[in-house]
Scaffold this motif. Sequence first.
Motif, PDB file in Angstrom:
ATOM      1  N   ILE A  42       0.851  -1.198   0.000  1.00 14.35           N
ATOM      2  CA  ILE A  42       0.000   0.000   0.000  1.00 14.35           C
ATOM      3  C   ILE A  42       0.880   1.239   0.000  1.00 14.35           C
ATOM      4  CG2 ILE A  42      -1.812   1.271   1.222  1.00 14.35           C
ATOM      5  CD1 ILE A  42      -1.353  -2.229   2.310  1.00 14.35           C
ATOM      6  N   ASN A  43       0.592   2.169  -0.915  1.00 17.26           N
ATOM      7  CA  ASN A  43       1.260   3.462  -0.960  1.00 17.26           C
ATOM      8  C   ASN A  43       0.195   4.538  -1.189  1.00 17.26           C
ATOM      9  OD1 ASN A  43       4.397   3.290  -0.999  1.00 17.26           O
ATOM     10  ND2 ASN A  43       3.703   1.570  -2.265  1.00 17.26           N
ATOM     11  N   GLY A  44       0.138   5.524  -0.295  1.00 12.54           N
ATOM     12  CA  GLY A  44      -0.862   6.566  -0.466  1.00 12.54           C
ATOM     13  C   GLY A  44      -0.773   7.623   0.608  1.00 12.54           C
ATOM     14  N   HIS A  45      -1.569   8.690   0.399  1.00  9.70           N
ATOM     15  CA  HIS A  45      -1.568   9.855   1.295  1.00  9.70           C
ATOM     16  C   HIS A  45      -3.019  10.169   1.659  1.00  9.70           C
ATOM     17  CE1 HIS A  45       0.502  13.997   2.124  1.00  9.70           C
ATOM     18  NE2 HIS A  45      -0.342  13.665   3.092  1.00  9.70           N
ATOM     19  N   LYS A  46      -3.383   9.889   2.889  1.00 10.60           N
ATOM     20  CA  LYS A  46      -4.749  10.103   3.374  1.00 10.60           C
ATOM     21  C   LYS A  46      -4.775  11.240   4.394  1.00 10.60           C
ATOM     22  CE  LYS A  46      -6.488   6.187   1.474  1.00 10.60           C
ATOM     23  NZ  LYS A  46      -7.617   6.140   0.521  1.00 10.60           N
ATOM     24  N   TRP A  47      -5.979  11.807   4.601  1.00 11.66           N
ATOM     25  CA  TRP A  47      -6.154  12.736   5.711  1.00 11.66           C
ATOM     26  C   TRP A  47      -7.601  12.741   6.166  1.00 11.66           C
ATOM     27  CZ3 TRP A  47      -5.477  18.656   4.413  1.00 11.66           C
ATOM     28  CH2 TRP A  47      -6.346  19.022   3.383  1.00 11.66           C
ATOM     29  N   TRP A  48      -7.822  13.427   7.305  1.00  6.50           N
ATOM     30  CA  TRP A  48      -9.118  13.405   7.979  1.00  6.50           C
ATOM     31  C   TRP A  48      -9.533  11.970   8.337  1.00  6.50           C
ATOM     32  CZ3 TRP A  48     -10.310  17.813   9.961  1.00  6.50           C
ATOM     33  CH2 TRP A  48      -9.940  18.993   9.301  1.00  6.50           C
ATOM     34  N   ILE A  49      -8.570  11.194   8.796  1.00 13.90           N
ATOM     35  CA  ILE A  49      -8.837   9.800   9.177  1.00 13.90           C
ATOM     36  C   ILE A  49      -9.160   9.770  10.670  1.00 13.90           C
ATOM     37  CG2 ILE A  49      -7.971   7.446   9.125  1.00 13.90           C
ATOM     38  CD1 ILE A  49      -8.364   8.937   6.365  1.00 13.90           C
ATOM     39  N   SER A  50     -10.443   9.757  10.963  1.00 11.60           N
ATOM     40  CA  SER A  50     -10.916   9.848  12.343  1.00 11.60           C
ATOM     41  C   SER A  50     -10.486   8.639  13.158  1.00 11.60           C
ATOM     42  CB  SER A  50     -12.440   9.981  12.370  1.00 11.60           C
ATOM     43  OG  SER A  50     -12.846  11.168  11.722  1.00 11.60           O
ATOM     44  N   ASN A  51     -10.118   8.903  14.398  1.00  4.40           N
ATOM     45  CA  ASN A  51      -9.749   7.898  15.391  1.00  4.40           C
ATOM     46  C   ASN A  51      -8.314   7.406  15.253  1.00  4.40           C
ATOM     47  OD1 ASN A  51     -10.995   6.822  17.699  1.00  4.40           O
ATOM     48  ND2 ASN A  51     -11.124   4.807  16.784  1.00  4.40           N
ATOM     49  N   ALA A  52      -7.606   7.854  14.201  1.00  9.30           N
ATOM     50  CA  ALA A  52      -6.250   7.352  13.973  1.00  9.30           C
ATOM     51  C   ALA A  52      -5.273   7.818  15.042  1.00  9.30           C
ATOM     52  CB  ALA A  52      -5.751   7.774  12.593  1.00  9.30           C
ATOM     53  N   GLY A  53      -5.622   8.858  15.804  1.00  6.66           N
ATOM     54  CA  GLY A  53      -4.737   9.339  16.850  1.00  6.66           C
ATOM     55  C   GLY A  53      -4.891   8.608  18.166  1.00  6.66           C
ATOM     56  N   ASP A  54      -5.953   7.838  18.314  1.00  2.00           N
ATOM     57  CA  ASP A  54      -6.238   7.158  19.576  1.00  2.00           C
ATOM     58  C   ASP A  54      -5.179   6.085  19.851  1.00  2.00           C
ATOM     59  OD1 ASP A  54      -7.475   5.340  21.565  1.00  2.00           O
ATOM     60  OD2 ASP A  54      -9.255   6.558  21.240  1.00  2.00           O
ATOM     61  N   PRO A  55      -4.625   6.051  21.064  1.00  3.97           N
ATOM     62  CA  PRO A  55      -3.613   5.036  21.374  1.00  3.97           C
ATOM     63  C   PRO A  55      -4.144   3.613  21.294  1.00  3.97           C
ATOM     64  CG  PRO A  55      -4.302   6.182  23.374  1.00  3.97           C
ATOM     65  CD  PRO A  55      -4.873   6.949  22.212  1.00  3.97           C
ATOM     66  N   ARG A  56      -5.472   3.441  21.337  1.00  6.50           N
ATOM     67  CA  ARG A  56      -6.068   2.106  21.240  1.00  6.50           C
ATOM     68  C   ARG A  56      -6.357   1.694  19.804  1.00  6.50           C
ATOM     69  NH1 ARG A  56     -10.906   4.036  24.888  1.00  6.50           N
ATOM     70  NH2 ARG A  56     -10.436   5.801  23.515  1.00  6.50           N
ATOM     71  N   CYS A  57      -6.130   2.608  18.847  1.00  5.93           N
ATOM     72  CA  CYS A  57      -6.438   2.301  17.445  1.00  5.93           C
ATOM     73  C   CYS A  57      -5.458   1.249  16.943  1.00  5.93           C
ATOM     74  CB  CYS A  57      -6.350   3.566  16.590  1.00  5.93           C
ATOM     75  SG  CYS A  57      -6.815   3.299  14.862  1.00  5.93           S
ATOM     76  N   ALA A  58      -5.965   0.058  16.641  1.00  4.36           N
ATOM     77  CA  ALA A  58      -5.107  -1.077  16.284  1.00  4.36           C
ATOM     78  C   ALA A  58      -5.114  -1.395  14.798  1.00  4.36           C
ATOM     79  CB  ALA A  58      -5.533  -2.324  17.070  1.00  4.36           C
ATOM     80  N   LEU A  59      -6.102  -0.901  14.062  1.00  5.51           N
ATOM     81  CA  LEU A  59      -6.172  -1.215  12.644  1.00  5.51           C
ATOM     82  C   LEU A  59      -6.802  -0.081  11.856  1.00  5.51           C
ATOM     83  CD1 LEU A  59      -9.195  -3.406  11.655  1.00  5.51           C
ATOM     84  CD2 LEU A  59      -8.840  -2.763  14.027  1.00  5.51           C
TER      85      LEU A  59
END
Length: 453
Positions: free
Chosen positions: A185-202
């Motif tokens: 996978i190669n790409g540039h995403k943004w506004w990815i909700s919940n990605a900052g949470d320390p519990r976010c595993a996937l």
Amino acid sequence: MASHPIVELTSPSSWAMVEDKFSPYAKETLAKLISFMDNEVLPALRVAHAQVPTDPETRWKTVIPIVKDLKAKARKLGLWNLFLSKKHYPKFGVDLTNLEYAVMAEVLGRGGQFGSEAVNCSAPDTGNMEVLARYGSPEQQEKWLVPLLNGEIRSAFAMTERFVASSDATNIRTSIRQDGNEIVINGHKWWISNAGDPRCALHLVLGKSDPNNKDRYKQQSIVIVPTNTPGVKIIRPMKVFGYDDAPEGHCEIIYDNVRVPLSNLVLGWGRGFEIIQGRLGPGRIHHCMRSIGLAQMALDLMIERVTDPTRKTFGKYLYEHGTVVADIARSRAEIESARLLVLSAALQIDKFQAKGALKEIGIAKFVVPSMALQVVDRAIQSFGAEGVSQDQVLAATWAGLRTLRLADGPDAVHIQQIGQRELKRAPGILKRHAEIKQKEKQLFEKYGVKAHL
């Protein structure tokens, strides 16, 4: 049940229309949920916000203690994963219909950011759990869905891209390709909700796996990317009108030559668009009902404010001004109208699944957020300068609601789709009117009169 607090929360007419469609279990669950919100969640909200560290480093590494405690209490009460209907997900769901949950989602909406999380019903986890429950392999469900259902981990859905007109999801550029028994996978995403949470595993990542396919809707695939995979780079949290919504956040992410096993492909190659359409339908209704809950909360705050006996302007109490009374009346009417629209959409989903309720879902998606924004704006006005300050929840509520006019498809897209759907009725309308005209002509001739119009 007629004297239950749900009447105060939704209005007697709304509850009367759906009460007979609620099972005894649903009524019992709703009663418990209202009690839990009033006695546990609402008193905890300011504490939860205060427990988010202000330090830029630690605010993205902290699991909020009081929210963790609320989740434990909710699970003991059986207030858990209420969004997942057993009718559509027999193996994992609970005995609630979409209609029943829609009313509960309004109740949860009053709890803002933490209300839904407390009962494991917060986005984007809800949509991701639905994806894995519907499309995931048994291995994917065991590894990722079960921990999500248990509230042990959280997740993100990576679709929106920087430098791309993402309102048309077929425009995405993130590359997903097979290399032996791996996916790259190669790409540039943004506004990815919940990605900052320390519990976010996937992350569930949507990208192009077959860009040359003649069918634009079969060019995309979805892949499960564990957060700790080498090459997953969290660039920064994006801010919404200055709010970063820590610890969940809405992050900018670069996937730099990320490699995952071939078994992490969801459903199959070229099935990405099919998956996101199945994912977004119920989720949009959940957002709408929570928005109605926020609007109701704002109206309640407004009424409390304008009836405060210590506040007068120009010799009158605030509620004695005609503009204030008119704002309250308009807000009440708009909330009632929007609620019935969403309940209708939820009922259609129960009957025909999301594909059979596209019209109702689309209308709700562009009507409800704008309605809620208007109600919150009026409430802000009643508070004066305090309404836009950190001392009231209204400014943050407005900022969050404003994003919904963009999230899950911008208003313009849904309006366009509904308008095009309506225009397809034109041939039938013309035919029917022509038949009426012909019969009208025959009647004029029969009675020997001339038209005056």
